[in-house]
Design an enzyme around this catalytic site. Structure first.
Site, PDB file in Angstrom:
ATOM      1  N   THR A   1       0.843  -1.210   0.000  1.00  0.00           N
ATOM      2  CA  THR A   1       0.000   0.000   0.000  1.00  0.00           C
ATOM      3  C   THR A   1       0.866   1.243   0.000  1.00  0.00           C
ATOM      4  OG1 THR A   1      -1.732  -1.132   1.216  1.00  0.00           O
ATOM      5  CG2 THR A   1      -1.756   1.260   1.321  1.00  0.00           C
TER       6      THR A   1
ATOM      7  N   SER B   1       2.151  -8.668  -2.163  1.00  0.00           N
ATOM      8  CA  SER B   1       0.755  -8.269  -2.147  1.00  0.00           C
ATOM      9  C   SER B   1      -0.186  -9.472  -2.186  1.00  0.00           C
ATOM     10  CB  SER B   1       0.490  -7.362  -3.365  1.00  0.00           C
ATOM     11  OG  SER B   1      -0.673  -6.612  -3.163  1.00  0.00           O
TER      12      SER B   1
ATOM     13  N   CYS C   1      -5.345 -13.030   4.176  1.00  0.00           N
ATOM     14  CA  CYS C   1      -6.638 -13.338   4.774  1.00  0.00           C
ATOM     15  C   CYS C   1      -7.378 -14.433   4.004  1.00  0.00           C
ATOM     16  CB  CYS C   1      -7.482 -12.063   4.865  1.00  0.00           C
ATOM     17  SG  CYS C   1      -6.539 -10.691   5.555  1.00  0.00           S
TER      18      CYS C   1
ATOM     19  N   ALA D   1       7.621   2.916  10.115  1.00  0.00           N
ATOM     20  CA  ALA D   1       7.246   1.507  10.287  1.00  0.00           C
ATOM     21  C   ALA D   1       5.733   1.415  10.385  1.00  0.00           C
ATOM     22  CB  ALA D   1       7.911   0.916  11.529  1.00  0.00           C
TER      23      ALA D   1
ATOM     24  N   GLY E   1       2.078  -1.485  10.222  1.00  0.00           N
ATOM     25  CA  GLY E   1       1.519  -2.840  10.205  1.00  0.00           C
ATOM     26  C   GLY E   1       1.676  -3.607  11.507  1.00  0.00           C
ATOM     27  N   ASP E   2       1.681  -4.914  11.370  1.00  0.00           N
ATOM     28  CA  ASP E   2       1.680  -5.806  12.541  1.00  0.00           C
ATOM     29  C   ASP E   2       2.907  -5.618  13.431  1.00  0.00           C
ATOM     30  OD1 ASP E   2      -0.572  -6.851  11.417  1.00  0.00           O
ATOM     31  OD2 ASP E   2       0.237  -8.848  11.037  1.00  0.00           O
TER      32      ASP E   2
ATOM     33  N   TYR F   1     -33.812   1.105   5.887  1.00  0.00           N
ATOM     34  CA  TYR F   1     -34.715  -0.005   6.218  1.00  0.00           C
ATOM     35  C   TYR F   1     -35.631  -0.395   5.054  1.00  0.00           C
ATOM     36  CZ  TYR F   1     -39.114  -2.152   7.556  1.00  0.00           C
ATOM     37  OH  TYR F   1     -40.202  -2.950   7.568  1.00  0.00           O
TER      38      TYR F   1
HETATM   39  P1  FAD Z   1       2.412  -8.695   6.224  1.00  0.00           P
HETATM   40  O1  FAD Z   1       1.258  -8.465   5.358  1.00  0.00           O
HETATM   41  O2  FAD Z   1       2.504  -9.976   6.964  1.00  0.00           O
HETATM   42  O3  FAD Z   1       3.703  -8.531   5.334  1.00  0.00           O
HETATM   43  C1  FAD Z   1       4.983  -8.601   5.873  1.00  0.00           C
HETATM   44  C2  FAD Z   1       5.923  -9.147   4.823  1.00  0.00           C
HETATM   45  O4  FAD Z   1       7.232  -8.744   5.155  1.00  0.00           O
HETATM   46  C3  FAD Z   1       5.942 -10.674   4.784  1.00  0.00           C
HETATM   47  O5  FAD Z   1       5.549 -11.135   3.518  1.00  0.00           O
HETATM   48  C4  FAD Z   1       7.402 -11.043   5.086  1.00  0.00           C
HETATM   49  O6  FAD Z   1       7.858 -12.087   4.264  1.00  0.00           O
HETATM   50  C5  FAD Z   1       8.125  -9.756   4.756  1.00  0.00           C
HETATM   51  N1  FAD Z   1       9.367  -9.574   5.512  1.00  0.00           N
HETATM   52  C6  FAD Z   1       9.525  -9.680   6.857  1.00  0.00           C
HETATM   53  N2  FAD Z   1      10.807  -9.425   7.189  1.00  0.00           N
HETATM   54  C7  FAD Z   1      11.459  -9.159   6.048  1.00  0.00           C
HETATM   55  C8  FAD Z   1      12.809  -8.846   5.729  1.00  0.00           C
HETATM   56  N3  FAD Z   1      13.728  -8.744   6.682  1.00  0.00           N
HETATM   57  N4  FAD Z   1      13.143  -8.642   4.436  1.00  0.00           N
HETATM   58  C9  FAD Z   1      12.199  -8.735   3.454  1.00  0.00           C
HETATM   59  N5  FAD Z   1      10.905  -9.043   3.700  1.00  0.00           N
HETATM   60  C10 FAD Z   1      10.554  -9.256   4.970  1.00  0.00           C
HETATM   61  N6  FAD Z   1      -6.412  -9.556   9.060  1.00  0.00           N
HETATM   62  C11 FAD Z   1      -7.658  -9.086   8.943  1.00  0.00           C
HETATM   63  O7  FAD Z   1      -7.889  -7.895   9.202  1.00  0.00           O
HETATM   64  N7  FAD Z   1      -8.682  -9.898   8.536  1.00  0.00           N
HETATM   65  C12 FAD Z   1      -8.476 -11.209   8.221  1.00  0.00           C
HETATM   66  O8  FAD Z   1      -9.409 -11.917   7.831  1.00  0.00           O
HETATM   67  C13 FAD Z   1      -7.173 -11.730   8.356  1.00  0.00           C
HETATM   68  N8  FAD Z   1      -6.916 -13.037   8.082  1.00  0.00           N
HETATM   69  C14 FAD Z   1      -5.641 -13.490   8.155  1.00  0.00           C
HETATM   70  C15 FAD Z   1      -5.390 -14.823   7.851  1.00  0.00           C
HETATM   71  C16 FAD Z   1      -4.105 -15.316   7.905  1.00  0.00           C
HETATM   72  C17 FAD Z   1      -3.856 -16.752   7.581  1.00  0.00           C
HETATM   73  C18 FAD Z   1      -3.028 -14.458   8.270  1.00  0.00           C
HETATM   74  C19 FAD Z   1      -1.619 -14.975   8.313  1.00  0.00           C
HETATM   75  C20 FAD Z   1      -3.274 -13.138   8.603  1.00  0.00           C
HETATM   76  C21 FAD Z   1      -4.582 -12.646   8.549  1.00  0.00           C
HETATM   77  N9  FAD Z   1      -4.867 -11.320   8.876  1.00  0.00           N
HETATM   78  C22 FAD Z   1      -6.136 -10.850   8.773  1.00  0.00           C
HETATM   79  C23 FAD Z   1      -3.813 -10.407   9.346  1.00  0.00           C
HETATM   80  C24 FAD Z   1      -3.295  -9.527   8.219  1.00  0.00           C
HETATM   81  O9  FAD Z   1      -2.929 -10.327   7.141  1.00  0.00           O
HETATM   82  C25 FAD Z   1      -2.108  -8.723   8.733  1.00  0.00           C
HETATM   83  O10 FAD Z   1      -2.547  -7.925   9.802  1.00  0.00           O
HETATM   84  C26 FAD Z   1      -1.499  -7.844   7.680  1.00  0.00           C
HETATM   85  O11 FAD Z   1      -1.117  -8.572   6.547  1.00  0.00           O
HETATM   86  C27 FAD Z   1      -0.282  -7.123   8.258  1.00  0.00           C
HETATM   87  O12 FAD Z   1       0.355  -6.376   7.270  1.00  0.00           O
HETATM   88  P2  FAD Z   1       1.905  -6.105   7.347  1.00  0.00           P
HETATM   89  O13 FAD Z   1       2.271  -5.329   6.127  1.00  0.00           O
HETATM   90  O14 FAD Z   1       2.255  -5.564   8.666  1.00  0.00           O
HETATM   91  O15 FAD Z   1       2.588  -7.550   7.301  1.00  0.00           O
END
Ligand code: FAD
Length: 500
Positions: free
Chosen positions: A14, A38, A42, A281, A283-284, A427
């Site tokens: 994003t 990308s 979920c 930074a 996300g999660d 409604y």
């Molecule tokens: P991510 O989307 O996890 O992306 C992080 C990426 O960084 C990963 O691909 C990883 O490989 C990469 N990375 C990490 N360290 C490095 C490095 N040193 N060098 C290069 N790359 C690196 N959320 C919801 O709101 N609704 C849902 O229904 C939902 N379902 C989910 C189901 C599953 C199975 C999972 C695993 C998660 C789900 N989530 C859901 C949570 C949601 O996917 C995450 O909250 C979201 O993707 C977080 O975004 P992010 O960019 O922080 O991390």
């Protein structure tokens, strides 16, 4: 300007797209450790379950499509291994060739996500124990289910991913047991609301082992993996899915000396800037403010990650975008049931020291006279005195997602409980009732605030005097009463109340 992004999924992708839209000339490099960018985290459980059958559907973009549309240099299978803040460069390992190279940056965005927690238990290395985070993990589980044809699975952890995996494995015909450390599944719910989910899971053949701690695993001669439990005998199954939570992927940030917060998450300000003004930074991996309590929190959900990625990009491009905090709004499908929540539950509110009250209601999803309506159970938590809305939980079928989003919006806007009655909601009989369930919650809270009603909850009953001054009435139908009732309650159906 050169921006490097670490992590190419929710937050990272994003941010990359937003950066390009705001700055046509920026050089943007996005590094992703896995083989995909990308991708639809979920959607991963639904590929295992066979709901999503085309694996290409799991990846929303490819490095090529990103380059074609946005002219972003996307590199998969590249792991950032070190941040050199002094010289503003990162060391990257090409996971295909093993080569390590440097990549300079003017601004860096970290969106590395969270990794699945893997407890240090005996036997944890078994090839039959799986976690689910990446597309690769998903193909591994899917491949195992397809080729080994397991008949049974133990899912450790009853949160979102655990329940989604339980459903999808069950849909593939496996005998599934969910082992949960606490007293109920879905920690976002209070125990009373989770009880409804328990019944539903059981009715679909999922076995639940609550209040159970896993002490280790053993591979058995017959090929099964045995899950050892502290409180009961071992469980044998053909596979185990570990879904016991996630932890921020913050090693890079820690080693670079960035400030960390709770559970080693990356500390950011409301602009998503870390303690280094050139590093953002999202996300999660980051610590956020809980929108309702104002306390520091870790909320790993896709919506916040996407929004934060956009905010970081805005600010890098000279804007002033702020992240106001996470409300934890979530929704999950559990077989044909929908479970949703927003804000804080009662337990969390009390732990945060908020004096709260609650209402429960069981409205129909739409007008009772129009076919197909289903009952949903709502719990709305609000602050005593101010009546500020704190959170809501809804368990039901159709219309749950819509009501939770209305309540989420109300909480975000800082509405009080009684103000829910004023919301002018759409409604027609197939969709709702003239008094929508959300309005109904408002009426109830208003009645309480005016002193028209006093509520007693199951947990209050034991403390009520038994000297004849209190009558315990169960006003359901005789049939419902006969199905099961609390001790000491007399059945007097609501329709007979006035007459009798
Ligand atoms: P991510 O989307 O996890 O992306 C992080 C990426 O960084 C990963 O691909 C990883 O490989 C990469 N990375 C990490 N360290 C490095 C490095 N040193 N060098 C290069 N790359 C690196 N959320 C919801 O709101 N609704 C849902 O229904 C939902 N379902 C989910 C189901 C599953 C199975 C999972 C695993 C998660 C789900 N989530 C859901 C949570 C949601 O996917 C995450 O909250 C979201 O993707 C977080 O975004 P992010 O960019 O922080 O991390």
């Amino acid at each position: 300007m050169k921006v490097v992004i670490i992590g190419g999924v929710a937050g990272g992708a994003t941010a990359a797209a937003r950066l390009r839209r705001l700055d046509e000339n920026a050089q943007i490099v996005m590094l992703e450790r896995s083989g995909y960018v990308s991708y639809a985290n979920c959607g991963l459980p639904y590929y295992v379950g066979g709901v999503i059958t085309d694996r290409r559907k799991l990846t929303l973009q490819t490095p090529e499509s990103f380059h074609d549309r946005f002219r972003i240099d996307v590199r998969v299978r590249q792991e950032a291994v070190e941040i050199d803040r002094e010289s503003k460069a990162i060391k990257v390992r090409n996971l295909e060739t093993g080569e390590v190279y440097r990549e300079s940056y003017d601004k860096l965005i970290l969106s590395p996500g969270a990794h699945a927690v893997i407890p240090n238990l005996p036997g944890i290395d078994s090839e039959r124990i799986f976690t689910l985070r990446t597309v690769e993990d998903t193909f591994k589980v899917h491949g195992f289910v397809e080729t080994a044809r397991p008949a049974s699975a133990v899912v450790v952890g009853g949160g979102f991913i655990g329940l989604e995996m339980a459903e999808n494995l069950r849909d593939r015909g496996l005998d599934v047991t969910v082992v949960q450390r606490g007293g109920h599944v879905m920690p976002t719910l209070d125990a009373d609301m989770a009880a409804i989910a328990h019944n539903h899971l059981r009715s679909h053949g999922v076995k639940l082992l609550l209040n159970s701690d896993v002490t280790g695993f053993e591979e058995r001669a017959d090929g099964a993996v045995q899950t050892n439990l502290a409180q009961s005998g071992p469980l044998a199954a053909d596979m185990v899915v570990l879904a016991v939570g996630v932890a921020p992927e913050s090693a890079l940030a820690r080693e670079a000396g960035l400030d960390l917060g709770a559970r080693e998450s990356i500390k950011v300000d409301e602009h998503m800037r870390t303690s280094d003004s050139d590093i953002y930074a999202v996300g999660d991996a980051v610590q956020v403010k809980n929108y309702v309590t104002g306390q520091d929190a870790l909320i790993a959900l896709a919506g916040p990650a996407n929004k934060q990625g956009r905010i970081a990009a805005d600010n890098i491009c000279g804007g002033d975008s702020r992240y106001l905090g996470s409300q934890g709004s979530s929704v999950i499908k559990v077989f044909d049931m929908t479970i949703a929540s927003t804000g804080v539950n009662e337990k969390t509110a009390r732990q945060a020291g908020i004096d709260c009250d609650k209402v429960y209601l069981s409205p129909m999803s739409h007008a009772g006279y129009y076919p197909g309506g289903k009952v949903m159970t709502m719990k709305v938590v609000f602050e005593k005195g101010t009546l500020r809305l704190l959170g809501a939980q809804i368990v039901g079928y159709e219309g749950v997602d819509k009501r939770i989003d209305v309540l989420a919006t109300a909480i975000h806007a800082g509405l009080t409980g009684p103000q829910l009655k004023d919301l002018d909601l759409a409604y027609a009989p197939p969709y709702s009732s003239a008094k929508d369930p959300v309005n109904m919650a408002g009426f109830m809270i208003e009645n309480l605030s005016h002193g028209l009603v006093e509520q007693f909850f199951p947990e209050d009953v034991d403390a009520l005097p038994r000297d004849g001054s209190v009558t315990l009435l169960d006003v359901r139908t005789p049939g419902e009463y006969a199905d099961g009732h609390a001790e000491g309650f007399v059945n007097l159906p609501v329709d007979d109340l006035r007459e009798r």
